[in-house]
Motif scaffolding. Structure first.
Motif, PDB file in Angstrom:
ATOM      1  N   VAL A 314      50.508  -8.386  28.986  1.00 53.85           N
ATOM      2  CA  VAL A 314      49.877  -9.674  28.904  1.00 53.85           C
ATOM      3  C   VAL A 314      49.643 -10.451  30.135  1.00 53.85           C
ATOM      4  O   VAL A 314      50.428 -10.252  31.179  1.00 53.85           O
ATOM      5  CB  VAL A 314      51.048 -10.655  28.188  1.00 53.85           C
ATOM      6  N   LEU A 329      52.583 -15.932  24.945  1.00 54.32           N
ATOM      7  CA  LEU A 329      53.171 -14.896  24.566  1.00 54.32           C
ATOM      8  C   LEU A 329      53.252 -14.579  23.188  1.00 54.32           C
ATOM      9  O   LEU A 329      52.784 -13.699  22.563  1.00 54.32           O
ATOM     10  CB  LEU A 329      54.834 -14.591  25.023  1.00 54.32           C
ATOM     11  N   HIS A 332      49.789 -14.097  21.784  1.00 55.17           N
ATOM     12  CA  HIS A 332      49.147 -12.685  22.135  1.00 55.17           C
ATOM     13  C   HIS A 332      49.878 -11.536  21.085  1.00 55.17           C
ATOM     14  O   HIS A 332      49.143 -10.796  20.716  1.00 55.17           O
ATOM     15  CB  HIS A 332      49.545 -12.233  23.673  1.00 55.17           C
TER      16      HIS A 332
END
Length: 888
Positions: A314, A329, A332
């Motif tokens: 990421v 996070l 994603h």
């Protein structure tokens, strides 16, 4: 030559796929599959090839150098925390990875079948593309070495330029790495039989996974069709054809393609990107803005672990706040993983935990205020990993780097409509997250997030501990220091929280299949309406893994040089690492029975929030009359009725004390008033008789003073409520002199705020003073406390019915008659032995005088007469009343 799939699969099974040595075994021997360039007749030049090994081999620098390894390819589900990446780089060994998420029969490691335009097609996996590209690079490197060696005999330069090998490794070096290695060799022209022969010599247990066996046979068949039928089948196997063409180019063509790739996009973009991401940059792959942001230093690429599922790479802002990091996070994960599931969903309740490559994987800290105050988080990540922060617009921004490893531990999700999620692009899903005003973690529609995992006895890399840590994790409320259970600990659960027996199983398996059984003696301390309490011992984790023993998982194996690595980076170690003796927690672990109960107890005003503030205000609990709380824990549990299904849970850890054990006030009161002759078990009858014979009027006062002092301590600490009606919320010491208050959620009424961090000032992280709040403990003293005192004074060994009957008689009798009844009962309960032993007149007079005072005190308390007419209105009034209980 016709390829019959079943015969080729049988060939694999006959040559390799043998039983693995009994666990644990010392895996010292990787297997080399050598490779000769097809166009090079001079075999004296030496060979380069692919070595199949495990994480242990990848960590052994001297072994890699002795086998002339130029690159290692991590074929596991993510970066192995303590792999010596820096040392690999220093030794000129390239580290690359491809995220093979699972070692399961149905995982598309090499390719997957897809229906395109109503035609069945096979699409190559990115794993095979990455492996083949890396092998092409090493072939080019070997060719350069051979040319450099021409004319040099027995010189240091000649030795140094001998052909290089690549190590393909996964956890056990059995399935994922072996399948990719064999597939890469087949793709580059080496016969399957030869590959299997070299594997069988050193690692006959490889390729146990029957799904991978079939994919290798299918790949061989596809390549045969491409060679013999050409254009007629290319549409069906287009990605295989592209990869086959690339793999079978001449060395000159490969080197030319490599030069073009290196010169790609703005002055060597691909080379720079490769050095950042540690993975081969595939040809003809467009580069995103995010990749340019990485080069510009605006973003940094990190590894994100979704425990139980996979790891992902990421790109996050290099400098941002912790909430911004978590949002990035989660977005994603939603866009690239959960929304693409068979049952699309998005993250609801989750924790972010940060660790760093080169350190033990359990040396970490959660970036969650529920677990550790933000000020402590910032101090810890600086002392542990050297991550700095600065105040921007009143908020602390942390500077992250590419060595950071984040885990997003998911507890619950919100389901998405399948039709909507399947039609939305990744960018659209991220935009939807940005526009979503409602916090999914507060959604009433969230459900527990579970994942499935099936272990196979013949494949140690499928053992649960290879997928994630099976040790219970915990972090200290005050210091943020990390701990882990001394042995693997996997609990059990049921979808129905009323099925309490299903929560009692536990597995402590290490390096083997999970074995679930009911908790043994001492493992389960108690069970209530909302939670079960286990006993678990934990130890502090250290950056060099010194806390590990034979019970710890072998995935993140120890490195002889890890201490040296950490010293070089200048990390500040915990105080626990400076001492030979590692401090341990002997903890009572409280697990809520359901997601709803877990989310409720995590609220700021509920038990976990109160427990943290009680620890922060621990000086006010110096006498430990309120339970001592360690911190929050993170554990794994399995479905008792489907042991391939797992989920994560948050738990509250408090100090276990043998002196108190599980002896509650309810049990104490029941034993105190029990009629000994009615108890059938001899041992218990003797214990009850001993309790009653030794419990004096002084013992009554000591017990009541300890109870009310505990209430007073709650008041001083600002706790606003305590459920005293539930006598299981009070633990009693085995000498009956002390109590501990537990389950102090205060009916979710909360407590005064412990000073939080104020970021309105840009210059410092100073605590924000909060206005004082008057003590106002809401505890029901009107009914239960008088009842407790009545049972202590009247009911010793006489039964509850005796207490209720005598209370009624005393209440309705005239005052003098009532007091006389009290005097008789008190003498029988507390002074019968004195009368039997015989006293002189003076002693008898003193005894009668004392009993008279005692009866008058108790009568006034019972009837709420002056001076005790208001004794149940307030904690301090009750304390004054008990202070006046006469003792001789």
């Amino acid at each position: 030559m016709a390829f019959d799939l079943e015969s080729r699969i049988n060939l694999i099974r006959a040559t390799v796929a043998q039983p693995i040595p009994k666990q644990p075994w010392d895996d010292k021997t990787p297997a080399l599959i050598p490779f000769h360039e097809p166009a090079d007749p001079d075999t004296s030049r030496g060979v380069g090839g692919i070595i199949i090994g495990s994480a242990r081999h990848a960590s052994n620098i001297s072994l890699l150098q002795s086998m002339n390894v130029a690159a290692v390819l991590n074929c596991a589900s993510g970066g192995i925390a303590r792999l010596p990446v820096d040392e690999l780089k220093d030794c000129g060994i390239r580290y690359a990875f491809t995220n093979c998420r699972r070692d399961s029969y149905d995982y598309p490691l090499l390719h997957e079948k897809k229906n395109i335009n109503n035609e069945e097609s096979y699409v190559c996996s990115q794993h095979l593309e990455v492996a083949s590209q890396l092998f092409c690079d090493i072939r080019c490197q070997n060719n350069d070495a051979n040319q450099h060696r021409v004319g040099k005999k027995d010189t240091a330069a000649a030795v140094k330029s001998r052909p290089c090998n690549i190590l393909f490794f996964c956890v056990a070096g059995q399935n994922r790495s072996a399948a990719l290695a064999v597939a890469t060799m087949i793709l580059h022209g080496k016969p399957l039989e030869e590959c299997l022969k070299h594997c069988a010599d050193k690692r006959p247990f490889v390729l146990e996974n029957i799904g991978f066996q079939r994919q290798i046979a299918e790949l061989e068949s596809i390549l045969h069709k491409l060679k013999t039928k050409g254009a007629a089948v290319r549409n069906q196997f287009q990605s295989h054809w592209t990869l086959y063409e690339q793999a079978n180019k001449s060395l000159k063509a490969l080197q030319q393609a490599k030069r073009i790739r290196i010169a790609d996009n703005e002055n060597g973009f691909a080379t720079k990107l490769t050095s950042i991401t540690d993975r081969p940059v595939l040809a003809n792959t467009p580069h995103s803005k995010s990749e340019y942001d990485v080069l510009a230093g605006v973003k940094v690429e990190i590894e994100l672990l979704i425990p139980g599922l996979c790891t992902m790479e990421v790109r996050i802002p290099r400098e941002c706040t912790i909430p911004e990091l978590k949002r990035c996070l989660i977005q994603h994960t939603n866009a690239n993983l959960l929304s693409r599931d068979v049952h699309p969903c998005k993250v609801a309740k989750a924790w972010v935990v940060v660790a760093m490559f080169g350190y033990d994987d359990m040396y970490d800290i959660p970036l969650e205020v529920e677990a550790v105050e933000l000020k402590v988080q910032l101090k810890r990540i600086k002392s542990m990993f050297g991550l700095t922060s600065r105040i921007i617009n009143g908020l602390p921004h942390v500077v992250w780097n590419e060595r950071c490893r984040f885990a997003l531990v998911i507890f619950s999700v919100v389901r998405l409509p399948t039709q909507i999620a399947s039609k939305m692009s990744t960018d659209s899903l991220k935009a939807m997250d940005d526009q979503d005003d409602e916090d999914p973690a507060l959604s009433p529609d969230q459900v527990p997030w579970t994942f499935c995992h099936e272990e196979r006895s013949g494949a140690p890399s499928t053992f649960l501990h290879n997928l994630l840590s099976t040790h219970l994790r915990a972090w200290d409320f005050v210091t943020g220091e990390a701990l882990a259970s001394s042995v693997p600990t996997v609990f059990s659960f049921a979808e129905d929280p009323r099925d309490k027996r299903a929560f009692m199983m536990m597995s402590k398996s290490a390096n083997t299949l999970q074995q679930f059984c009911f908790g043994g003696e001492g493992d389960i301390l108690g069970m209530g309406e909302n939670a079960i309490v286990h006993r678990v011992q934990l130890s502090h984790t250290t950056p060099d893994g010194a806390h590990r023993d034979e019970n710890w998982t072998s995935v993140n194996i120890g490195l002889e040089s890890s201490g040296h690595m950490i010293t070089q980076r200048g990390a500040v170690c915990d105080s626990t690492t400076k001492n030979d003796a590692v401090e341990e927690w002997d903890a009572a672990v409280k697990r809520p029975f359901s997601l709803a109960k877990m989310l409720a107890f995590l609220q700021n005003s509920s038990e976990a929030g109160l427990a943290k503030r009680l620890r922060l205000a621990n000086l006010l609990n110096s006498d430990k009359r309120v339970l001592y709380f360690y911190g929050l824990g993170l554990g794994l549990s399995t479905n008792a009725y489907n042991q391939n299904e797992y989920k994560f849970e948050l738990m509250l850890l408090s100090k276990y004390e043998e002196e108190f054990s599980t002896y509650t006030m309810r049990e104490f009161m029941e034993e105190y008033v029990a009629v000994p002759s009615s108890v059938e078990v001899d041992e218990k009858r003797r214990a009850i008789h001993k309790l009653q014979s030794e419990f004096t009027i002084t013992s009554v006062k000591v017990f009541l003073v300890s109870l009310l002092n505990a209430f007073r301590d709650l008041t001083l600490m600002g706790v606003q409520a305590f459920d005293f009606n539930h006598l299981n919320n009070v633990l009693v010491s085995r000498d009956y002199r002390q109590v501990r208050l537990i389950d102090i959620d205060g009916n979710a009424q909360g407590s005064i705020d412990y000073p939080a961090i104020d970021f309105s000032s840009k210059s410092s992280l100073s605590p924000r003073p909060t206005p004082p709040q008057r003590p106002c403990l809401d505890v029901d003293l009107n009914i239960l406390l008088p009842s407790v005192i009545e049972q202590l004074m009247l009911g010793k060994g006489r039964g509850k019915s005796f207490v209720s009957n005598k209370r009624s008689e005393i209440w309705h009798a005239k005052e003098e008659e009532g007091k006389e009844m009290l005097r008789r009962i008190l003498v029988e309960n507390f002074y019968s032995t004195s009368n039997k032993n015989g006293l002189d007149d003076e002693a008898k007079g003193k005894l009668q005088q004392h009993v008279k005072k005692l009866a008058e005190w108790f009568y006034a308390l019972l009837k709420k007469q002056p001076p005790w007419n208001n004794w149940t209105h307030d904690i301090y009034d009750a304390m004054r009343c008990i202070d006046h209980l006469p003792i001789s």
